[in-house]
Write a protein that holds these residues in place. Structure first.
Motif, PDB file in Angstrom:
ATOM      1  N   ASP A 312       0.741  -1.338   0.158  1.00  0.00           N
ATOM      2  CA  ASP A 312      -0.054   0.038  -0.115  1.00  0.00           C
ATOM      3  C   ASP A 312       0.763   1.198  -0.114  1.00  0.00           C
ATOM      4  N   LEU A 313       2.147   1.033  -0.181  1.00  0.00           N
ATOM      5  CA  LEU A 313       3.005   2.253  -0.334  1.00  0.00           C
ATOM      6  C   LEU A 313       2.796   3.166  -1.757  1.00  0.00           C
ATOM      7  N   PRO A 314       2.878   4.551  -1.662  1.00  0.00           N
ATOM      8  CA  PRO A 314       2.878   5.138  -2.858  1.00  0.00           C
ATOM      9  C   PRO A 314       4.169   5.200  -3.502  1.00  0.00           C
ATOM     10  N   PRO A 333      13.226  -6.914  -5.505  1.00  0.00           N
ATOM     11  CA  PRO A 333      13.155  -6.120  -6.425  1.00  0.00           C
ATOM     12  C   PRO A 333      12.109  -4.992  -6.248  1.00  0.00           C
ATOM     13  N   LEU A 334      12.275  -3.777  -6.050  1.00  0.00           N
ATOM     14  CA  LEU A 334      11.267  -2.745  -5.969  1.00  0.00           C
ATOM     15  C   LEU A 334      11.464  -1.706  -6.807  1.00  0.00           C
ATOM     16  N   LEU A 335      10.546  -1.464  -7.808  1.00  0.00           N
ATOM     17  CA  LEU A 335      10.499  -0.456  -8.598  1.00  0.00           C
ATOM     18  C   LEU A 335      10.048   0.962  -8.026  1.00  0.00           C
ATOM     19  N   ILE A 336      10.890   1.935  -8.023  1.00  0.00           N
ATOM     20  CA  ILE A 336      10.325   3.314  -7.614  1.00  0.00           C
ATOM     21  C   ILE A 336       9.935   4.151  -8.680  1.00  0.00           C
ATOM     22  N   ALA A 337       9.205   5.247  -8.343  1.00  0.00           N
ATOM     23  CA  ALA A 337       8.793   6.174  -9.408  1.00  0.00           C
ATOM     24  C   ALA A 337       9.674   7.441  -9.502  1.00  0.00           C
ATOM     25  N   HIS A 338      10.270   7.685  -8.328  1.00  0.00           N
ATOM     26  CA  HIS A 338      11.120   8.753  -8.221  1.00  0.00           C
ATOM     27  C   HIS A 338      12.558   8.505  -7.449  1.00  0.00           C
ATOM     28  N   PRO A 339      13.555   7.977  -8.417  1.00  0.00           N
ATOM     29  CA  PRO A 339      14.770   7.772  -7.645  1.00  0.00           C
ATOM     30  C   PRO A 339      15.246   9.187  -7.098  1.00  0.00           C
ATOM     31  N   GLU A 340      15.033  10.387  -7.632  1.00  0.00           N
ATOM     32  CA  GLU A 340      15.202  11.593  -7.150  1.00  0.00           C
ATOM     33  C   GLU A 340      13.856  12.131  -6.526  1.00  0.00           C
ATOM     34  N   PRO A 341      13.735  12.124  -5.251  1.00  0.00           N
ATOM     35  CA  PRO A 341      14.831  12.210  -4.059  1.00  0.00           C
ATOM     36  C   PRO A 341      14.774  10.691  -3.385  1.00  0.00           C
ATOM     37  N   HIS A 342      13.810   9.853  -3.634  1.00  0.00           N
ATOM     38  CA  HIS A 342      13.718   8.733  -2.659  1.00  0.00           C
ATOM     39  C   HIS A 342      15.178   7.907  -2.606  1.00  0.00           C
ATOM     40  N   PHE A 343      15.688   7.542  -3.762  1.00  0.00           N
ATOM     41  CA  PHE A 343      16.788   6.745  -3.589  1.00  0.00           C
ATOM     42  C   PHE A 343      18.044   7.357  -2.640  1.00  0.00           C
ATOM     43  N   TYR A 344      17.897   8.923  -2.937  1.00  0.00           N
ATOM     44  CA  TYR A 344      19.094   9.482  -2.363  1.00  0.00           C
ATOM     45  C   TYR A 344      18.727   9.370  -0.869  1.00  0.00           C
ATOM     46  N   ALA A 367      15.466  -1.693 -19.741  1.00  0.00           N
ATOM     47  CA  ALA A 367      16.764  -1.463 -18.989  1.00  0.00           C
ATOM     48  C   ALA A 367      17.038  -0.131 -18.669  1.00  0.00           C
ATOM     49  N   ALA A 368      16.633   0.782 -19.721  1.00  0.00           N
ATOM     50  CA  ALA A 368      16.882   2.239 -19.321  1.00  0.00           C
ATOM     51  C   ALA A 368      15.934   2.669 -18.265  1.00  0.00           C
ATOM     52  N   LYS A 369      14.975   2.136 -17.944  1.00  0.00           N
ATOM     53  CA  LYS A 369      14.018   2.579 -16.819  1.00  0.00           C
ATOM     54  C   LYS A 369      14.229   1.878 -15.338  1.00  0.00           C
ATOM     55  N   TYR A 370      14.991   0.772 -15.424  1.00  0.00           N
ATOM     56  CA  TYR A 370      15.373  -0.054 -14.324  1.00  0.00           C
ATOM     57  C   TYR A 370      16.479   0.446 -13.883  1.00  0.00           C
ATOM     58  N   ARG A 371      17.468   0.866 -14.643  1.00  0.00           N
ATOM     59  CA  ARG A 371      18.662   1.187 -14.269  1.00  0.00           C
ATOM     60  C   ARG A 371      18.792   2.088 -12.915  1.00  0.00           C
ATOM     61  N   ALA A 372      17.921   3.202 -13.034  1.00  0.00           N
ATOM     62  CA  ALA A 372      17.653   3.986 -12.074  1.00  0.00           C
ATOM     63  C   ALA A 372      16.553   3.754 -10.755  1.00  0.00           C
TER      64      ALA A 372
END
Length: 408
Positions: A312-314, A333-344, A367-372
């Motif tokens: 249930d996480l956004p 493996p978790l796909l996130i929408a906003h590596p900036e800023p969440h990954f950071y 691959a281009a999408k999953y890279r980040a």
């Protein structure tokens, strides 16, 4: 070949406080341990296997046996770690990248076009079972046979040893490579397997010395004693996380450097002098002694906990939300929408997160999408309940924070 690379140096990320790979030696009882030791010494060497210090060097031997050379081409998955390519570059071969579908399966429909576009003969194709999930590679195997291409099956993300092979793996490739150290608390470990043992005739590795073995024993014991504490301690845990997130959300975000450069050399993770080094005997013994059923059960429990936690996480979704009963996961493996800023933010909080952000450029949109955006979260058997609690709390609080820094 062009390489897209993320340089995190300007970010000043702290070192993660939780090990991303298993570190604790385990067996259920003293009697069980003694029985396993006795059984381990009863087991004989299999002619189907060769031991290497890392899977990347086992892969290099598979490439060599498949005929890769400066006059040939390797077909590799567009989503990859650079260590999957190093040995091919070391052999002087060209590399072409075939597209993947969103579940990281080979895109058979577009593979033919990549094959036809190759300017040099294609000698080998590398196919990976990502994150522990076995893929049905039967159609790919047929295609390789029809085009006289050696299929190399990458089992670095699945539980594959001389004594246990994950169901549905190791049955397609002429050569199979694995990385046991990703599943067991050992210093090193890479495997080369061939269903036909004669395909490994003449393949020999150099045994490690006594000094290396002693250091391996020392490291195994030290890692087994690694503290089960969580970063920052237990006191006021949610409050501390929220305070740190609030500070990160209001401070200027220092992102890393993104570059795209021409690349034709091996990465810093590859050593030509280590290509023929065998894995430590103590590492091989640890693989023999570790109870696989308990290892699998612990990893499955942690994986399913992640799956429930992110449901249930956004700003995210699990790449594989359902874990089959016979699957021993490598990472979540978790796909996130906003590596900036969440990954950071996750990295600044000391969260043990990986991603493959150093990758050859290809035409594959996945691959281009999953890279980040595709994060690798630990789910190994050495994690304590407290560590899982902390990671779930950090991930949940971080992803509930909107990219602008305010709660949704």
């Amino acid at each position: 070949m062009e390489l897209a690379r993320f340089d995190p140096a300007p970010c000043g990320f702290p070192r993660p406080g939780i090990p991303p790979l298993p570190h604790r030696l385990e067996w259920t009882t003293a009697w069980d341990g003694l029985a396993r030791i006795f059984h381990a010494f009863q087991q004989t060497k299999s002619p189907h296997f060769r031991h290497f210090s890392r899977g990347r060097y086992a892969l290099g031997e598979a490439y060599r046996l498949a005929g890769l050379s400066p006059g040939s081409t390797l077909l590799a998955p567009a989503y990859h770690c650079m260590t999957m390519l190093d040995s091919a570059l070391h052999l002087g071969a060209d590399i072409s990248f075939y597209p993947l579908t969103t579940d990281l399966s080979p895109d058979i429909g577009r593979l033919e076009a990549v094959f036809q576009a190759s300017q040099k003969p294609v000698r080998a194709l590398l196919a990976t079972h990502f994150f522990g999930f076995a893929k049905d590679l039967s159609n790919l195997q047929t295609w390789c046979d029809e085009n006289d291409i050696v299929l190399i099956e990458d089992c670095s993300h699945v539980l594959f040893t001389p004594f246990f092979q994950a169901p549905g793996t190791g049955v397609y490739g002429k050569f199979v490579v694995a990385s046991p150290y990703k599943f067991f608390p050992c210093e090193d470990g890479g495997l080369l397997y061939a269903p036909e043992s004669r395909d490994l005739d003449g393949v020999e590795t150099t045994p490690t010395g006594v000094g290396d073995e002693l250091r391996g024993v020392k490291h195994a014991i030290e890692h087994s004693w690694t503290s089960q504490r969580i970063p920052g301690g237990n006191r006021d845990r949610p409050k501390r996380i929220d305070e740190k997130l609030a500070a990160l959300a209001t401070a200027p975000m220092i992102t890393g450097h993104e570059t795209i450069n021409r690349y034709a050399q091996t990465s810093p993770y590859f050593s030509a002098s280590a290509c023929r080094t065998a894995s430590l005997k103590v590492s091989q013994l640890i693989v023999k002694l570790t109870p696989v059923a308990a290892l699998t059960a612990a990893r499955q429990a942690n994986y399913r906990r992640w799956s429930m936690a992110v449901g249930d996480l956004p700003h995210c979704r699990a790449l594989f939300s359902v874990l089959p009963e016979n699957t021993t996961p490598y990472m979540f493996p978790l796909l996130i929408a906003h590596p900036e800023p969440h990954f950071y933010w996750l990295k600044q909080l000391g969260f043990p997160v990986w991603r493959w952000d150093e990758m050859a450029v290809s035409s594959c949109a996945v691959a281009a999408k999953y890279r980040a955006r595709l994060l690798h979260l630990p789910c190994h058997q050495s994690l304590s309940d407290a560590q899982m609690d902390w990671m779930v709390a950090v991930l949940s609080r971080t992803l509930r924070q909107s990219p602008a820094g305010s709660h949704p």
